[in-house]
Write a protein that holds these residues in place. Structure first.
Motif, PDB file in Angstrom:
ATOM      1  N   PRO A   1       0.758  -1.246   0.000  1.00  0.00           N
ATOM      2  CA  PRO A   1       0.000   0.000   0.000  1.00  0.00           C
ATOM      3  C   PRO A   1       0.788   1.295   0.000  1.00  0.00           C
ATOM      4  CG  PRO A   1      -0.022  -0.997   2.176  1.00  0.00           C
ATOM      5  CD  PRO A   1       0.640  -1.987   1.264  1.00  0.00           C
ATOM      6  N   TYR A   2       2.063   1.279   0.369  1.00  0.00           N
ATOM      7  CA  TYR A   2       2.711   2.583   0.567  1.00  0.00           C
ATOM      8  C   TYR A   2       4.217   2.478   0.391  1.00  0.00           C
ATOM      9  CZ  TYR A   2       3.493   7.209   2.573  1.00  0.00           C
ATOM     10  OH  TYR A   2       3.851   8.513   2.762  1.00  0.00           O
ATOM     11  N   PHE A   3       4.763   3.403  -0.405  1.00  0.00           N
ATOM     12  CA  PHE A   3       6.205   3.459  -0.610  1.00  0.00           C
ATOM     13  C   PHE A   3       6.820   4.821  -0.294  1.00  0.00           C
ATOM     14  CE2 PHE A   3       5.105  -0.147  -3.368  1.00  0.00           C
ATOM     15  CZ  PHE A   3       6.036  -1.078  -2.944  1.00  0.00           C
ATOM     16  N   SER A   4       6.051   5.898  -0.453  1.00  0.00           N
ATOM     17  CA  SER A   4       6.656   7.219  -0.269  1.00  0.00           C
ATOM     18  C   SER A   4       5.588   8.289  -0.191  1.00  0.00           C
ATOM     19  CB  SER A   4       7.608   7.537  -1.434  1.00  0.00           C
ATOM     20  OG  SER A   4       8.144   8.838  -1.308  1.00  0.00           O
ATOM     21  N   SER A   5       5.926   9.388   0.479  1.00  0.00           N
ATOM     22  CA  SER A   5       5.040  10.562   0.518  1.00  0.00           C
ATOM     23  C   SER A   5       5.371  11.542  -0.605  1.00  0.00           C
ATOM     24  CB  SER A   5       5.178  11.273   1.870  1.00  0.00           C
ATOM     25  OG  SER A   5       6.500  11.754   2.057  1.00  0.00           O
ATOM     26  N   GLN A   6       6.309  11.186  -1.474  1.00  0.00           N
ATOM     27  CA  GLN A   6       6.686  12.091  -2.559  1.00  0.00           C
ATOM     28  C   GLN A   6       5.905  11.774  -3.833  1.00  0.00           C
ATOM     29  OE1 GLN A   6      10.839  12.920  -2.991  1.00  0.00           O
ATOM     30  NE2 GLN A   6      11.200  13.010  -0.787  1.00  0.00           N
ATOM     31  N   ASP A   7       5.966  12.711  -4.784  1.00  0.00           N
ATOM     32  CA  ASP A   7       5.050  12.700  -5.918  1.00  0.00           C
ATOM     33  C   ASP A   7       5.096  11.418  -6.743  1.00  0.00           C
ATOM     34  OD1 ASP A   7       4.215  15.181  -5.187  1.00  0.00           O
ATOM     35  OD2 ASP A   7       4.868  16.219  -7.006  1.00  0.00           O
ATOM     36  N   TRP A   8       6.272  10.821  -6.910  1.00  0.00           N
ATOM     37  CA  TRP A   8       6.361   9.657  -7.787  1.00  0.00           C
ATOM     38  C   TRP A   8       5.417   8.544  -7.345  1.00  0.00           C
ATOM     39  CZ3 TRP A   8       7.561   4.670  -6.396  1.00  0.00           C
ATOM     40  CH2 TRP A   8       8.142   4.491  -5.132  1.00  0.00           C
ATOM     41  N   PHE A   9       5.168   8.445  -6.004  1.00  0.00           N
ATOM     42  CA  PHE A   9       4.255   7.419  -5.527  1.00  0.00           C
ATOM     43  C   PHE A   9       2.881   7.964  -5.173  1.00  0.00           C
ATOM     44  CE2 PHE A   9       2.345   4.751  -2.216  1.00  0.00           C
ATOM     45  CZ  PHE A   9       2.160   3.610  -2.971  1.00  0.00           C
ATOM     46  N   VAL A  10       2.806   9.147  -4.565  1.00  0.00           N
ATOM     47  CA  VAL A  10       1.509   9.719  -4.212  1.00  0.00           C
ATOM     48  C   VAL A  10       0.624   9.843  -5.449  1.00  0.00           C
ATOM     49  CG1 VAL A  10       0.348  11.779  -3.311  1.00  0.00           C
ATOM     50  CG2 VAL A  10       2.364  10.885  -2.150  1.00  0.00           C
ATOM     51  N   GLY A  11       1.240  10.068  -6.601  1.00  0.00           N
ATOM     52  CA  GLY A  11       0.475  10.143  -7.838  1.00  0.00           C
ATOM     53  C   GLY A  11      -0.263   8.866  -8.175  1.00  0.00           C
ATOM     54  N   THR A  12       0.105   7.745  -7.554  1.00  0.00           N
ATOM     55  CA  THR A  12      -0.563   6.472  -7.810  1.00  0.00           C
ATOM     56  C   THR A  12      -1.677   6.192  -6.813  1.00  0.00           C
ATOM     57  OG1 THR A  12       0.847   5.082  -6.376  1.00  0.00           O
ATOM     58  CG2 THR A  12       1.675   5.592  -8.594  1.00  0.00           C
ATOM     59  N   LEU A  13      -1.826   7.038  -5.785  1.00  0.00           N
ATOM     60  CA  LEU A  13      -2.823   6.822  -4.735  1.00  0.00           C
ATOM     61  C   LEU A  13      -4.155   7.469  -5.104  1.00  0.00           C
ATOM     62  CD1 LEU A  13      -0.663   7.585  -1.553  1.00  0.00           C
ATOM     63  CD2 LEU A  13      -1.299   5.329  -2.449  1.00  0.00           C
TER      64      LEU A  13
END
Length: 444
Positions: A147-159
């Motif tokens: 469910p979670y890898f990072s709070s930065q854009d590269w991953f938040v963009g997938t949430l």
């Protein structure tokens, strides 16, 4: 026990006025607890915590899995006190940075170099940037079952909650399922020469790798010239002091670490092969990569805490203790739930050192209202936890107290199943997924 949350509720209301969401981490938000029952804490010792109303709880989750040795673990506290008076941050590296790097690389033999930071989100994002620089590619393949890898854009963009992330960034992620080698192979072939890295947790509490899976992922990444990144944020120091890679015997190109590294003190790490890591250093003829660089990335307190954690794992066996106590908790909960005839509606699952509990409705479906009721009933009996993630500080008495709290919660749980209306048995709204797109109206 008599439990009231008057002062906690007042302080939580003040937090909502001053802090977006009322907490600094989504999973710590009051929307993750029954309404009016979100304790605001003041201290912890071992596996027990106390809130502003004077309530004491056996705590699970342990600082979002960051605390494996227990709150206020004395050797870590003593190590921090020993360096505190000599200053925290300087304009040059300290010898402590070298000692901590040697300690870390002694635990992770597949890594040649390490760089410390303050949180694992930065470490995973640095791994992605480094992979892109090394390969000249833009796409990132990430495991969609985790469910979670990072709070930065590269991953938040997938949430689901991705407002503020540019569409161009959102389009650079490519999901793949866990334990499905053909799916990953197809993805790499579909985007041949475009995927910079494959990032995944080698294992999770709920999913162990199938035989040959990680070896297959390693082979596919090597075949396609893609960097393999293991996110060891949770597995590091909880699966083993060497991380999941030490348990399963598969070496990634890069690995990212955090949480239990400092037993609650803020420290994270990016580690990996020298030829990759040196792209962020001074010993390269290639264009340099802006890797991890922060004012407080190597402050002495957290490095001292990390070294004390390493000593604790060297001299004792916290992982074995967590596995043993987690297994005892699972067995105790299973026994009282079975006695009540509710085994198909409530159970525990996952690796003993990193367990969750699962709540289901009358149809056997996962249920947030039933989860809310269970949380409320166990809170009233002195147990605080959105999970059963345990620590080496949980004693036999802590486990027994938790099992008795579950036993006490079961009559209300049964009543809710019989009526089909758990909402009648708790106040306010049910708990909700942390990473949802919209915040439902709620009373603060």
């Amino acid at each position: 026990m008599s439990v009231a949350f008057d002062r906690s509720s007042a302080l939580q209301a003040s937090l909502h006025r001053l802090v977006p969401g009322g907490a600094h981490t989504f999973a710590k938000g009051s929307d993750q607890y029954p309404e009016g029952m979100a304790p605001v804490l003041v201290r912890g010792e071992g596996a027990r915590v106390t809130d502003v109303d004077g309530n004491e709880f056996v705590e699970y989750g342990m600082g979002m899995r960051a605390v494996t040795l227990g709150h206020g673990y004395r050797p870590v506290v003593d190590a921090v006190r020993a360096v505190l008076g000599d200053g925290l941050s300087f304009s040059r590296p300290t010898e402590l940075e070298l000692a901590a790097a040697e300690d870390f690389l002694g635990l992770v033999p597949g890594a040649d170099m390490v760089k410390f930071g303050k949180n694992a989100s930065d470490a995973t994002s640095a791994a992605v940037r480094l992979s892109r620089a090394a390969t000249g590619r833009d796409l990132v393949a990430f495991c969609s079952d985790q469910p979670y890898f990072s709070s930065q854009d590269w991953f938040v963009g997938t949430l689901p909650v991705n407002s503020g992330v540019p569409e161009a960034t959102r389009n650079l992620g490519r999901p793949f399922p866990y334990n499905d080698l053909p799916a990953l192979r197809s993805l790499l072939e579909q985007h041949e020469g475009r995927i910079a890295c494959v990032i995944l947790e080698a294992a999770t509490a709920m999913n162990e790798p199938a035989p040959g899976y990680l070896e297959g992922v390693r082979a596919l990444c090597s075949e396609h010239g893609t960097v393999l990144v293991f996110d060891e944020t949770i597995t590091g120091f909880r699966w083993s002091p060497h991380g999941a890679q030490g348990v399963y015997g598969v070496t990634p190109d890069l690995s990212t670490w955090g949480k239990a590294m400092g037993n609650g003190f803020p420290i994270a790490a990016l580690a990996g092969r020298r030829e990759l890591m040196e792209l962020g250093g001074l010993n390269t003829d290639r264009e340099r990569v802006f890797l991890l660089s922060s004012t407080n990335g190597a402050e002495t307190v957290s490095l001292a805490a990390f070294r004390a954690v390493v000593r604790a794992y060297t001299e004792t066996d916290p992982v074995a203790t967590m596995e043993r106590q987690g297994a005892a908790l699972a067995a105790g909960v299973a026994e009282v739930v079975a006695e009540a005839g509710l085994g198909e509606y409530l159970d525990t699952a996952g690796r003993p050192s990193c367990m969750v509990f699962r709540t289901r409705d009358t149809d056997g479906n996962p249920s947030q209202p039933m989860r809310t009721l269970f949380l409320a009933e166990t809170l009233l009996r002195g147990v605080l936890g959105q999970s059963y993630v345990i620590s080496a500080a949980h004693t036999d008495d802590d486990v027994a107290r938790t099992v008795e709290a579950v036993r006490g919660a079961l009559p209300a749980y049964r009543k809710a199943l019989e009526s089909g209306r758990p909402e009648d048995l708790f106040s306010g709204r049910p708990v909700a997924p942390a990473h949802r797109r919209y915040a439902e109206p709620r009373r603060l």
